[in-house]
Write an enzyme that holds these catalytic residues in place. Sequence first.
Site, PDB file in Angstrom:
ATOM      1  N   GLU A  16     -16.312  19.181  23.259  1.00  0.00           N
ATOM      2  CA  GLU A  16     -16.347  17.977  22.428  1.00  0.00           C
ATOM      3  C   GLU A  16     -17.379  17.018  23.015  1.00  0.00           C
ATOM      4  O   GLU A  16     -17.419  16.814  24.234  1.00  0.00           O
ATOM      5  CB  GLU A  16     -14.961  17.323  22.395  1.00  0.00           C
ATOM      6  CG  GLU A  16     -14.905  15.931  21.813  1.00  0.00           C
ATOM      7  CD  GLU A  16     -15.239  15.901  20.337  1.00  0.00           C
ATOM      8  OE1 GLU A  16     -16.158  15.135  19.987  1.00  0.00           O
ATOM      9  OE2 GLU A  16     -14.599  16.627  19.555  1.00  0.00           O
TER      10      GLU A  16
ATOM     11  N   CYS B 274       0.882  -1.171   0.000  1.00  0.00           N
ATOM     12  CA  CYS B 274       0.000   0.000   0.000  1.00  0.00           C
ATOM     13  C   CYS B 274       0.916   1.215   0.000  1.00  0.00           C
ATOM     14  O   CYS B 274       1.688   1.414   0.945  1.00  0.00           O
ATOM     15  CB  CYS B 274      -0.914   0.003   1.219  1.00  0.00           C
ATOM     16  SG  CYS B 274      -1.994   1.459   1.288  1.00  0.00           S
TER      17      CYS B 274
ATOM     18  N   CYS C 110     -13.167  19.493   6.827  1.00  0.00           N
ATOM     19  CA  CYS C 110     -12.758  18.413   5.911  1.00  0.00           C
ATOM     20  C   CYS C 110     -13.791  18.214   4.811  1.00  0.00           C
ATOM     21  O   CYS C 110     -13.704  17.239   4.052  1.00  0.00           O
ATOM     22  CB  CYS C 110     -12.558  17.108   6.689  1.00  0.00           C
ATOM     23  SG  CYS C 110     -14.028  16.538   7.569  1.00  0.00           S
TER      24      CYS C 110
END
Length: 453
Positions: A336, A158, A411
């Site tokens: 969080e 990989c 993201c």
Amino acid sequence: MVATIHGLDDRGSGRASVWRENELGNKRKLKLTIPQTLPGEEVQVTVDKPEKKRWRTMPQEIITPSPERTTPPCPHFDRCGGCVWQHWEYEGQLKEKTNHVKHALEAEGFDPALVRDAMGMDNPWRYRNKMEFTFSKEGELGLHEQGNFRKVISLETCLIASEQMVEAAMEVAAWTKEHGLKGYDKEAHEGLLRHLMVRQSFATGELMLGVFATEAPTGDLQAAVDDLKARVEAKFPHVKSLLWMENTDWADRTQAEEIHVLAGRDFIYDEMDGYRFRLWFDTFFQTNPTQAQKLVDLAIEMGKPKETEKMIDLFCGVGTFSLPFASRVGALAGIEIVESSIESAKRNASDNYISNTTFLAKDARNGIDEILESFGRPELLLLDPPRSGAGGKVMRRIGRAQPERIVFVSCNPDTFATDVKELEAFGYKLDDVQPVDLFPHTVHVEVVASLSK
């Protein structure tokens, strides 16, 4: 038939439209999804059963290749679903990612000129510090086939994972075969081995190996497990955490009902921006440390933290941004919803002798209210939400809190654009947007942006 690629879908595959004539002479427009193609290319394809509105087919021949096409270096690229753009020169990938961010913002009425060119890597290979491999029901170790989540492709290498991570994974694969161990059958819900998680700190060199299985590593498995431990300790001295995780749930996730430490600790140490972090098997930590450091540097550059200021770090995780900012502001509060991440953030702050932080385990919207009541209005707020975005309610709560400056790390350019739009009504303007490529050879791109009153 010949098709011309006019664009890409959200998974990085080419899109094309062709006309097909049936037996009665009637023409029908077919929308095609064609993996491993690039914009502007002419390709030869075959569509056998065009009964769907959009048909997925592989190219039989690239008739007119893009000047940005290159030869994929990975022997598994044609089948493996881990990378989708190895056939695209890296500069072309970066241009596409820049345009993705521009289009997302333009769709919400922002000036695309605010977007800088995507920040890439000098060497866009071997960048991942965490991989989750899957066992096929036959016991082969690999990644899912492109476009087919039920099929696992056995891997020999990989090229986006570190060499040590791949070597360790291949040793586990060899161990599996030698002991005749079977993988988990997702349809029959039976079998032993489910996943292998490999995690490495590029800073400390420490490795974590985590085997996810449906049974405890005892009884009939004891001899095989002892052999695995002996192999790892002999060949991989950097493995500081060898774990066996029991997972009997039907959901195909790397989760654990019980954790067995076969060797070492249940965590490894990593570092970022000079701060030390403890990483457990389920700790979220940026998977590209080289580019993650750029995210931190950009966030500090855009946020302009001052020693006299208060700051809120929303969706703070284990403190990736909290710790570097805490040393630059008077006081910092992190919020969080994942309690284990908050406990890690507190521990990481303590390990790094940082004492001006407060961490709260609560959902973002209600957490802001609680922190504002005890902490006061912050001059600076940073948020780094999940791919699904922060959402309108959270963004409006941020707007009502009225911080002077906001740093937004995302993201997902699409949810980023819709989230930022919510702040306009509260008097904020988007000042700067920097895309950062954390995942070369994939469609994903991160964004760091600044907003001010």
